[in-house]
Motif scaffolding. Structure first.
Motif, PDB file in Angstrom:
ATOM      1  N   ALA A 161       5.048  -3.564  16.588  1.00  0.00           N
ATOM      2  CA  ALA A 161       4.745  -2.133  16.479  1.00  0.00           C
ATOM      3  C   ALA A 161       5.837  -1.426  15.667  1.00  0.00           C
ATOM      4  O   ALA A 161       5.545  -0.606  14.793  1.00  0.00           O
ATOM      5  N   ILE A 162       7.079  -1.773  15.932  1.00  0.00           N
ATOM      6  CA  ILE A 162       8.183  -1.150  15.188  1.00  0.00           C
ATOM      7  C   ILE A 162       8.137  -1.578  13.717  1.00  0.00           C
ATOM      8  O   ILE A 162       8.250  -0.753  12.803  1.00  0.00           O
ATOM      9  N   THR A 163       7.933  -2.876  13.498  1.00  0.00           N
ATOM     10  CA  THR A 163       7.859  -3.378  12.117  1.00  0.00           C
ATOM     11  C   THR A 163       6.772  -2.651  11.339  1.00  0.00           C
ATOM     12  O   THR A 163       6.932  -2.330  10.163  1.00  0.00           O
ATOM     13  N   GLU A 164       5.669  -2.378  12.021  1.00  0.00           N
ATOM     14  CA  GLU A 164       4.543  -1.755  11.330  1.00  0.00           C
ATOM     15  C   GLU A 164       4.619  -0.230  11.335  1.00  0.00           C
ATOM     16  O   GLU A 164       3.640   0.450  11.063  1.00  0.00           O
ATOM     17  N   GLY A 165       5.787   0.299  11.662  1.00  0.00           N
ATOM     18  CA  GLY A 165       6.036   1.726  11.427  1.00  0.00           C
ATOM     19  C   GLY A 165       5.732   2.667  12.582  1.00  0.00           C
ATOM     20  O   GLY A 165       5.773   3.879  12.413  1.00  0.00           O
ATOM     21  N   CYS A 166       5.406   2.149  13.760  1.00  0.00           N
ATOM     22  CA  CYS A 166       5.115   3.032  14.888  1.00  0.00           C
ATOM     23  C   CYS A 166       6.427   3.631  15.396  1.00  0.00           C
ATOM     24  O   CYS A 166       7.350   2.894  15.731  1.00  0.00           O
ATOM     25  N   ARG A 167       6.467   4.944  15.491  1.00  0.00           N
ATOM     26  CA  ARG A 167       7.715   5.619  15.849  1.00  0.00           C
ATOM     27  C   ARG A 167       7.456   6.843  16.729  1.00  0.00           C
ATOM     28  O   ARG A 167       6.626   7.675  16.387  1.00  0.00           O
ATOM     29  N   THR A 168       8.244   6.958  17.791  1.00  0.00           N
ATOM     30  CA  THR A 168       8.245   8.208  18.552  1.00  0.00           C
ATOM     31  C   THR A 168       9.241   9.172  17.888  1.00  0.00           C
ATOM     32  O   THR A 168       9.936   8.804  16.941  1.00  0.00           O
ATOM     33  N   ARG A 169       9.328  10.382  18.434  1.00  0.00           N
ATOM     34  CA  ARG A 169      10.165  11.440  17.826  1.00  0.00           C
ATOM     35  C   ARG A 169      11.631  11.064  17.650  1.00  0.00           C
ATOM     36  O   ARG A 169      12.259  11.410  16.659  1.00  0.00           O
ATOM     37  N   ASP A 170      12.177  10.394  18.681  1.00  0.00           N
ATOM     38  CA  ASP A 170      13.599  10.048  18.633  1.00  0.00           C
ATOM     39  C   ASP A 170      13.918   9.171  17.427  1.00  0.00           C
ATOM     40  O   ASP A 170      15.057   9.099  16.985  1.00  0.00           O
ATOM     41  N   LEU A 171      12.889   8.496  16.883  1.00  0.00           N
ATOM     42  CA  LEU A 171      13.102   7.626  15.723  1.00  0.00           C
ATOM     43  C   LEU A 171      12.516   8.255  14.462  1.00  0.00           C
ATOM     44  O   LEU A 171      12.255   7.572  13.473  1.00  0.00           O
ATOM     45  N   GLY A 172      12.298   9.549  14.534  1.00  0.00           N
ATOM     46  CA  GLY A 172      11.818  10.263  13.354  1.00  0.00           C
ATOM     47  C   GLY A 172      10.311  10.200  13.155  1.00  0.00           C
ATOM     48  O   GLY A 172       9.798  10.620  12.120  1.00  0.00           O
ATOM     49  N   GLY A 173       9.581   9.672  14.130  1.00  0.00           N
ATOM     50  CA  GLY A 173       8.127   9.589  14.007  1.00  0.00           C
ATOM     51  C   GLY A 173       7.435  10.730  14.715  1.00  0.00           C
ATOM     52  O   GLY A 173       8.070  11.727  15.077  1.00  0.00           O
ATOM     53  N   ALA A 174       6.135  10.581  14.918  1.00  0.00           N
ATOM     54  CA  ALA A 174       5.375  11.663  15.540  1.00  0.00           C
ATOM     55  C   ALA A 174       4.528  11.171  16.709  1.00  0.00           C
ATOM     56  O   ALA A 174       3.778  11.939  17.298  1.00  0.00           O
ATOM     57  N   LEU A 175       4.628   9.876  17.053  1.00  0.00           N
ATOM     58  CA  LEU A 175       3.796   9.354  18.135  1.00  0.00           C
ATOM     59  C   LEU A 175       4.240   9.905  19.487  1.00  0.00           C
ATOM     60  O   LEU A 175       5.434  10.061  19.744  1.00  0.00           O
ATOM     61  N   THR A 176       3.265  10.162  20.344  1.00  0.00           N
ATOM     62  CA  THR A 176       3.585  10.563  21.710  1.00  0.00           C
ATOM     63  C   THR A 176       3.909   9.299  22.511  1.00  0.00           C
ATOM     64  O   THR A 176       3.695   8.184  22.033  1.00  0.00           O
ATOM     65  N   THR A 177       4.370   9.518  23.740  1.00  0.00           N
ATOM     66  CA  THR A 177       4.699   8.400  24.626  1.00  0.00           C
ATOM     67  C   THR A 177       3.482   7.478  24.789  1.00  0.00           C
ATOM     68  O   THR A 177       3.579   6.262  24.673  1.00  0.00           O
ATOM     69  N   THR A 178       2.334   8.104  25.038  1.00  0.00           N
ATOM     70  CA  THR A 178       1.112   7.339  25.261  1.00  0.00           C
ATOM     71  C   THR A 178       0.634   6.641  23.992  1.00  0.00           C
ATOM     72  O   THR A 178       0.215   5.484  24.028  1.00  0.00           O
ATOM     73  N   GLN A 179       0.726   7.342  22.865  1.00  0.00           N
ATOM     74  CA  GLN A 179       0.292   6.715  21.607  1.00  0.00           C
ATOM     75  C   GLN A 179       1.157   5.514  21.244  1.00  0.00           C
ATOM     76  O   GLN A 179       0.661   4.499  20.759  1.00  0.00           O
ATOM     77  N   MET A 180       2.454   5.632  21.495  1.00  0.00           N
ATOM     78  CA  MET A 180       3.345   4.509  21.191  1.00  0.00           C
ATOM     79  C   MET A 180       2.942   3.300  22.035  1.00  0.00           C
ATOM     80  O   MET A 180       2.880   2.168  21.551  1.00  0.00           O
ATOM     81  N   THR A 181       2.641   3.566  23.307  1.00  0.00           N
ATOM     82  CA  THR A 181       2.212   2.470  24.185  1.00  0.00           C
ATOM     83  C   THR A 181       0.882   1.887  23.721  1.00  0.00           C
ATOM     84  O   THR A 181       0.693   0.669  23.749  1.00  0.00           O
ATOM     85  N   ASP A 182      -0.020   2.758  23.275  1.00  0.00           N
ATOM     86  CA  ASP A 182      -1.299   2.260  22.739  1.00  0.00           C
ATOM     87  C   ASP A 182      -1.041   1.265  21.613  1.00  0.00           C
ATOM     88  O   ASP A 182      -1.698   0.227  21.525  1.00  0.00           O
ATOM     89  N   GLU A 183      -0.089   1.598  20.760  1.00  0.00           N
ATOM     90  CA  GLU A 183       0.228   0.709  19.621  1.00  0.00           C
ATOM     91  C   GLU A 183       0.762  -0.626  20.113  1.00  0.00           C
ATOM     92  O   GLU A 183       0.487  -1.680  19.560  1.00  0.00           O
ATOM     93  N   ILE A 184       1.576  -0.573  21.184  1.00  0.00           N
ATOM     94  CA  ILE A 184       2.115  -1.823  21.749  1.00  0.00           C
ATOM     95  C   ILE A 184       0.974  -2.633  22.368  1.00  0.00           C
ATOM     96  O   ILE A 184       0.851  -3.842  22.143  1.00  0.00           O
ATOM     97  N   LEU A 185       0.105  -1.946  23.116  1.00  0.00           N
ATOM     98  CA  LEU A 185      -1.015  -2.621  23.772  1.00  0.00           C
ATOM     99  C   LEU A 185      -1.921  -3.332  22.767  1.00  0.00           C
ATOM    100  O   LEU A 185      -2.365  -4.453  23.002  1.00  0.00           O
ATOM    101  N   LYS A 186      -2.136  -2.679  21.631  1.00  0.00           N
ATOM    102  CA  LYS A 186      -2.996  -3.262  20.592  1.00  0.00           C
ATOM    103  C   LYS A 186      -2.432  -4.575  20.062  1.00  0.00           C
ATOM    104  O   LYS A 186      -3.146  -5.390  19.523  1.00  0.00           O
ATOM    105  N   ARG A 187      -1.136  -4.715  20.176  1.00  0.00           N
ATOM    106  CA  ARG A 187      -0.484  -5.886  19.564  1.00  0.00           C
ATOM    107  C   ARG A 187      -0.116  -6.981  20.569  1.00  0.00           C
ATOM    108  O   ARG A 187       0.586  -7.916  20.227  1.00  0.00           O
ATOM    109  N   LEU A 188      -0.577  -6.828  21.807  1.00  0.00           N
ATOM    110  CA  LEU A 188      -0.317  -7.897  22.798  1.00  0.00           C
ATOM    111  C   LEU A 188      -1.162  -9.109  22.432  1.00  0.00           C
ATOM    112  O   LEU A 188      -2.365  -8.987  22.259  1.00  0.00           O
ATOM    113  N   SER A 189      -0.526 -10.261  22.302  1.00  0.00           N
ATOM    114  CA  SER A 189      -1.328 -11.419  21.882  1.00  0.00           C
ATOM    115  C   SER A 189      -1.648 -12.320  23.074  1.00  0.00           C
ATOM    116  O   SER A 189      -0.965 -12.292  24.074  1.00  0.00           O
TER     117      SER A 189
END
Ligand code: IPM
Ligand code: MG
Length: 353
Positions: A325-353
């Motif tokens: 998720a980090i490699t593919e650019g997913c970022r919450t505010r603290d890292l200069g992105g715009a994802l919310t807490t839930t959206q960041m988790t959604d991105e992680i969930l999508k990538r569970l193999s």
């Protein structure tokens, strides 16, 4: 496998980030056919409000009887009165002591894609992979006596930094064991030029080092270590140190990773349940906004799978998903992105193999 986990969301952003970690844990458990049972309880300021104490005996007992404890964060301005008799932090310290988790593992890795998120120059950050092992149930946090009195007409306050040989030995031995699976290098951090407790620490670290000649040991004064952490962090591997030194150095080390919100921790003892928590605090300034970075807690839950439940492959699934998720650019505010807490988790969930 079956396991029962006590969840202590705590205060501030604690409930926001633990909620997300549970989503990830539940998804992994379902995928791999494990039965994880979660019991939520109050600890910290929320427990003070409900019961007058930060950690009730019942909750401590439930934690002791569990397989692992997942914690969010405790504290906040509401309970910050310096004159208050009860403080949220007492719950956390009581829990660490009550579970006997004397070693706090705080891994600090710098993701290649986050080199620019840190104020430290990227060329110093490349390849940083440090494991700080902070002694957690002794030292300045727990030494007795501590308190206040009057001396020569003045109000006086005092704390005690004390260690017994066995307390140092067990945490340093753990550092050596973990170093063997890494780069076989231990840096023992102390203040042996000033403190007697540090001289004992250094003596015992040297003894343990003598019994483990395959691991390189060096001793470093804590002030030097604070400097090295920002000037040459890539030269450090396993770092083992006193409770408060470790508290301070790991906040400093979090700057390397780009954000404090990224870093997980595992607190373990000889036996019994481990305690898993992000290293960040309750962040009252952003609490309730849904913008906290869930990664530190999600990675703490991966450490829980590995260290308390023996689910190494499952832990790796979570860590890889976060990594991607980090490699593919997913970022919450603290890292200069715009994802919310839930959206960041959604991105992680999508990538569970
Ligand atoms: C940490 C925190 C705690 C500590 C506080 C909240 C008591 O800073 O886990 O690093 O000092 O141990
Ligand atoms: Mg701290």
């Amino acid at each position: 496998m079956k396991a029962s986990i006590v969840v202590l969301p705590g205060d501030g952003i604690g409930p926001e980030v633990t909620r997300e970690a549970l989503r990830v844990l539940k998804a992994v458990a379902q995928k791999k056919g494990h039965e994880l049972r979660f019991t939520e309880r109050l600890m910290g300021g929320c427990s003070i409000d409900a019961h007058g104490v930060a950690l009730t005996d019942e909750v401590l007992k439930e934690c002791q009887a569990s397989d692992a404890v997942l914690l969010g964060a405790v504290g906040g301005p509401k309970w910050d009165d310096p004159k208050a008799k009860v403080r949220p932090e007492q719950g956390l310290l009581g829990l660490r002591k009550g579970l006997g988790v004397f070693a706090n593992l705080r891994p600090v890795r710098v993701h290649e894609q986050l080199l620019d998120s840190s104020p430290i120059k990227p060329d110093r950050l490349r390849g940083v992979d440090i494991l700080v092992i902070r002694e957690l149930t002794g030292g300045l946090y727990f030494g007795q006596p501590k308190g206040r009195d009057r001396k020569d007409g003045h109000e006086r306050a005092f704390d005690t930094l004390e260690y017994s040989d066995f307390e140092v030995q067990r945490v340093v031995e753990l550092a050596f064991r973990l170093a063997k699976a890494r780069k076989k290098k231990v840096t023992s951090v102390d203040k042996a030029n000033v403190l007697e407790s540090s001289r004992l620490w250094r003596q015992i670290a040297a003894d343990v080092g003598g019994r483990n000649p395959d691991v390189a040991l060096d001793h470093m004064l804590v002030d030097t270590a604070a400097m090295r952490l920002v000037t040459s962090p890539a030269t450090m591997d396993v770092v083992v140190t006193e409770n408060m030194f470790g508290d301070i150095l790991t906040d400093e080390a979090s700057v390397l990773a780009g954000s404090m919100g990224m870093l997980p921790s595992a607190s373990i003892g000889e036996k019994g349940p481990g305690l898993y928590e992000p290293i960040h605090g309750s962040a009252p300034d952003i609490a309730g906004k849904g913008i906290a970075n869930p990664v530190g807690t999600v990675l703490s839950s991966a450490m829980m799978l590995r260290h308390s439940l023996g689910l190494t492959a499952e832990a790796k699934v979570i860590e890889d998903a976060v990594d991607r998720a980090i490699t593919e650019g997913c970022r919450t505010r603290d890292l200069g992105g715009a994802l919310t807490t839930t959206q960041m988790t959604d991105e992680i969930l999508k990538r569970l193999s």
